[in-house]
Every structure is written in C-alpha cells, then in structure tokens.
Design a protein around this motif. Structure first.
Motif, PDB file in Angstrom:
ATOM      1  N   ASP A  33       7.803  -6.485   6.880  1.00 55.26           N
ATOM      2  CA  ASP A  33       7.147  -6.771   8.252  1.00 55.26           C
ATOM      3  C   ASP A  33       7.537  -5.460   9.168  1.00 55.26           C
ATOM      4  O   ASP A  33       6.707  -5.058  10.214  1.00 55.26           O
ATOM      5  CB  ASP A  33       7.767  -8.032   9.026  1.00 55.26           C
ATOM      6  CG  ASP A  33       7.409  -9.231   8.357  1.00 55.26           C
ATOM      7  OD1 ASP A  33       6.280  -9.470   7.744  1.00 55.26           O
ATOM      8  OD2 ASP A  33       8.178 -10.452   8.420  1.00 55.26           O
ATOM      9  N   ILE A  34       8.704  -5.212   9.234  1.00 58.75           N
ATOM     10  CA  ILE A  34       9.088  -4.414  10.341  1.00 58.75           C
ATOM     11  C   ILE A  34       8.641  -2.976  10.071  1.00 58.75           C
ATOM     12  O   ILE A  34       8.252  -2.191  10.843  1.00 58.75           O
ATOM     13  CB  ILE A  34      10.653  -4.119  10.508  1.00 58.75           C
ATOM     14  CG1 ILE A  34      11.251  -5.453  11.043  1.00 58.75           C
ATOM     15  CG2 ILE A  34      11.458  -3.056  11.441  1.00 58.75           C
ATOM     16  CD1 ILE A  34      12.630  -5.445  10.835  1.00 58.75           C
ATOM     17  N   ALA A  35       8.668  -2.477   8.736  1.00 53.90           N
ATOM     18  CA  ALA A  35       8.076  -1.243   8.197  1.00 53.90           C
ATOM     19  C   ALA A  35       6.568  -1.259   8.566  1.00 53.90           C
ATOM     20  O   ALA A  35       6.187  -0.032   9.147  1.00 53.90           O
ATOM     21  CB  ALA A  35       8.321  -0.975   6.845  1.00 53.90           C
ATOM     22  N   VAL A  36       6.040  -2.110   8.325  1.00 54.40           N
ATOM     23  CA  VAL A  36       4.477  -2.130   8.397  1.00 54.40           C
ATOM     24  C   VAL A  36       3.948  -2.046  10.034  1.00 54.40           C
ATOM     25  O   VAL A  36       3.208  -1.369  10.381  1.00 54.40           O
ATOM     26  CB  VAL A  36       3.765  -3.252   7.735  1.00 54.40           C
ATOM     27  CG1 VAL A  36       2.226  -3.157   7.890  1.00 54.40           C
ATOM     28  CG2 VAL A  36       3.753  -2.986   6.343  1.00 54.40           C
ATOM     29  N   VAL A  67       5.550  -0.591  12.428  1.00 60.16           N
ATOM     30  CA  VAL A  67       6.041   0.532  13.128  1.00 60.16           C
ATOM     31  C   VAL A  67       5.292   1.652  12.286  1.00 60.16           C
ATOM     32  O   VAL A  67       5.516   2.816  12.634  1.00 60.16           O
ATOM     33  CB  VAL A  67       7.486   0.619  13.034  1.00 60.16           C
ATOM     34  CG1 VAL A  67       8.345  -0.202  14.117  1.00 60.16           C
ATOM     35  CG2 VAL A  67       8.289   1.013  11.831  1.00 60.16           C
ATOM     36  N   GLY A  68       4.615   1.301  11.407  1.00 56.01           N
ATOM     37  CA  GLY A  68       3.526   2.374  10.706  1.00 56.01           C
ATOM     38  C   GLY A  68       4.391   2.963   9.441  1.00 56.01           C
ATOM     39  O   GLY A  68       3.997   4.180   9.181  1.00 56.01           O
ATOM     40  N   LEU A  69       5.393   2.576   8.833  1.00 56.26           N
ATOM     41  CA  LEU A  69       6.167   3.073   7.751  1.00 56.26           C
ATOM     42  C   LEU A  69       5.577   2.561   6.628  1.00 56.26           C
ATOM     43  O   LEU A  69       4.875   1.397   6.640  1.00 56.26           O
ATOM     44  CB  LEU A  69       7.575   2.913   7.810  1.00 56.26           C
ATOM     45  CG  LEU A  69       8.247   3.508   9.109  1.00 56.26           C
ATOM     46  CD1 LEU A  69       9.695   3.216   9.403  1.00 56.26           C
ATOM     47  CD2 LEU A  69       8.147   5.194   9.038  1.00 56.26           C
ATOM     48  N   PRO A  70       5.653   3.113   5.255  1.00 61.07           N
ATOM     49  CA  PRO A  70       5.283   2.601   4.076  1.00 61.07           C
ATOM     50  C   PRO A  70       6.328   1.444   3.746  1.00 61.07           C
ATOM     51  O   PRO A  70       7.174   1.088   4.275  1.00 61.07           O
ATOM     52  CB  PRO A  70       5.861   3.687   3.086  1.00 61.07           C
ATOM     53  CG  PRO A  70       6.010   5.126   3.755  1.00 61.07           C
ATOM     54  CD  PRO A  70       6.272   4.447   5.336  1.00 61.07           C
ATOM     55  N   SER A  71       5.483   0.523   3.035  1.00 57.32           N
ATOM     56  CA  SER A  71       6.167  -0.633   2.603  1.00 57.32           C
ATOM     57  C   SER A  71       7.288  -0.365   1.713  1.00 57.32           C
ATOM     58  O   SER A  71       7.470   0.426   0.898  1.00 57.32           O
ATOM     59  CB  SER A  71       5.109  -1.561   1.582  1.00 57.32           C
ATOM     60  OG  SER A  71       5.960  -2.404   0.925  1.00 57.32           O
ATOM     61  N   ASP A  98      -2.775  -6.376   3.376  1.00 59.69           N
ATOM     62  CA  ASP A  98      -3.471  -5.158   3.971  1.00 59.69           C
ATOM     63  C   ASP A  98      -3.123  -5.033   5.676  1.00 59.69           C
ATOM     64  O   ASP A  98      -3.696  -4.076   6.298  1.00 59.69           O
ATOM     65  CB  ASP A  98      -4.920  -5.124   3.840  1.00 59.69           C
ATOM     66  CG  ASP A  98      -5.560  -6.523   4.265  1.00 59.69           C
ATOM     67  OD1 ASP A  98      -4.928  -7.512   4.535  1.00 59.69           O
ATOM     68  OD2 ASP A  98      -6.695  -6.582   4.488  1.00 59.69           O
ATOM     69  N   TRP A  99      -2.239  -5.646   6.298  1.00 60.93           N
ATOM     70  CA  TRP A  99      -2.260  -5.808   7.585  1.00 60.93           C
ATOM     71  C   TRP A  99      -1.461  -4.344   8.111  1.00 60.93           C
ATOM     72  O   TRP A  99      -0.735  -3.689   7.337  1.00 60.93           O
ATOM     73  CB  TRP A  99      -1.212  -6.985   8.204  1.00 60.93           C
ATOM     74  CG  TRP A  99      -0.961  -6.880   9.469  1.00 60.93           C
ATOM     75  CD1 TRP A  99      -1.708  -7.404  10.515  1.00 60.93           C
ATOM     76  CD2 TRP A  99       0.237  -6.310  10.013  1.00 60.93           C
ATOM     77  NE1 TRP A  99      -0.963  -7.268  11.616  1.00 60.93           N
ATOM     78  CE2 TRP A  99       0.190  -6.532  11.446  1.00 60.93           C
ATOM     79  CE3 TRP A  99       1.456  -5.775   9.398  1.00 60.93           C
ATOM     80  CZ2 TRP A  99       1.273  -6.201  12.331  1.00 60.93           C
ATOM     81  CZ3 TRP A  99       2.464  -5.529  10.431  1.00 60.93           C
ATOM     82  CH2 TRP A  99       2.447  -5.748  11.638  1.00 60.93           C
ATOM     83  N   THR A 100      -1.837  -3.914   9.213  1.00 59.21           N
ATOM     84  CA  THR A 100      -1.180  -2.695   9.441  1.00 59.21           C
ATOM     85  C   THR A 100      -1.131  -2.855  11.017  1.00 59.21           C
ATOM     86  O   THR A 100      -1.628  -3.632  11.887  1.00 59.21           O
ATOM     87  CB  THR A 100      -2.283  -1.477   9.583  1.00 59.21           C
ATOM     88  OG1 THR A 100      -3.352  -1.575   9.944  1.00 59.21           O
ATOM     89  CG2 THR A 100      -2.480  -0.866   7.973  1.00 59.21           C
ATOM     90  N   ARG A 101      -0.494  -2.058  11.632  1.00 55.05           N
ATOM     91  CA  ARG A 101       0.020  -2.392  13.097  1.00 55.05           C
ATOM     92  C   ARG A 101      -1.158  -1.930  14.067  1.00 55.05           C
ATOM     93  O   ARG A 101      -2.174  -1.715  14.157  1.00 55.05           O
ATOM     94  CB  ARG A 101       1.138  -1.347  13.837  1.00 55.05           C
ATOM     95  CG  ARG A 101       0.852   0.243  13.316  1.00 55.05           C
ATOM     96  CD  ARG A 101       1.974   0.846  13.762  1.00 55.05           C
ATOM     97  NE  ARG A 101       1.742   2.248  13.347  1.00 55.05           N
ATOM     98  CZ  ARG A 101       1.970   3.063  14.314  1.00 55.05           C
ATOM     99  NH1 ARG A 101       2.228   3.110  15.291  1.00 55.05           N
ATOM    100  NH2 ARG A 101       1.718   4.627  13.908  1.00 55.05           N
TER     101      ARG A 101
END
Length: 99
Positions: free
Chosen positions: A36-39, A41-45, A96-99
């Motif tokens: 959740d947190i990585a995605v 803030v735009g970081l890879p899973s 597939d969710w992104t910020r």
C-alpha cells in the motif's frame, strides 16, 4: 511461544490461533501495508511473487471472518494474474492501482 502451539493469543477477533497462523497474519499485514505505502508514493511493489504465494494460504484462513472489517470484498481474479495480483485481489485490492 512454541512453534507448534495451537492457541497463541492474537489481536484478531478470532482470538487465539495456531502459532503458524499468528506469525503468518503478522507477515501478511506487514507485506500488504508495505505494498500500500510503496504504491501510494510511486515506488515499485515490495511484494514478491514468492512471498505472495506463501501468504495466500494465510489470507484464505483469515480473510473471510474479517471481510468488511479488515478486508474489503474479494475482487474477481483476472486472466494473467500472478501470485501478487491474486493475493491482492483476494484481499480486495486492485493490483493495477497507482497513486
């Protein structure tokens, strides 16, 4: 706590659970929150296919009694889903969710 203990106290509504399930629940919680947190803030899973495959049986043991409380309704699997996508959809998240 003995690794084979069958009634380990847990903060889950189910109450005491086998040690393996309690440890798996903690790992599942940490892994999904890390995703959740990585995605967000735009970081890879950070959730690997190997880890998702290990956590899926834990999720199937725990999720149903916690639907609507800790987990959203499961999303339907899609063709081509890997272990990570399958686990996330089972837990009500869109892989597939992104910020």
């Amino acid at each position: 706590m003995s690794p084979g203990a069958q009634a380990v106290p847990s903060p889950l509504p189910q109450g005491p659970l086998p040690a393996e399930t309690v440890v798996g629940a903690a790992a599942l919680d940490a892994a999904v929150h890390a995703w959740d947190i990585a995605v967000a803030v735009g970081l890879p899973s950070p959730l690997s296919a190997d880890l998702a495959a290990l956590l899926t049986p834990v999720a199937t043991t725990l999720a149903e009694p916690l639907r609507g409380f800790a987990y959203a309704p499961a999303l339907d699997p899609r063709p081509g889903d890997d272990a990570v996508a399958g686990l996330l959809r089972y837990l009500g998240r869109r892989p597939d969710w992104t910020r």
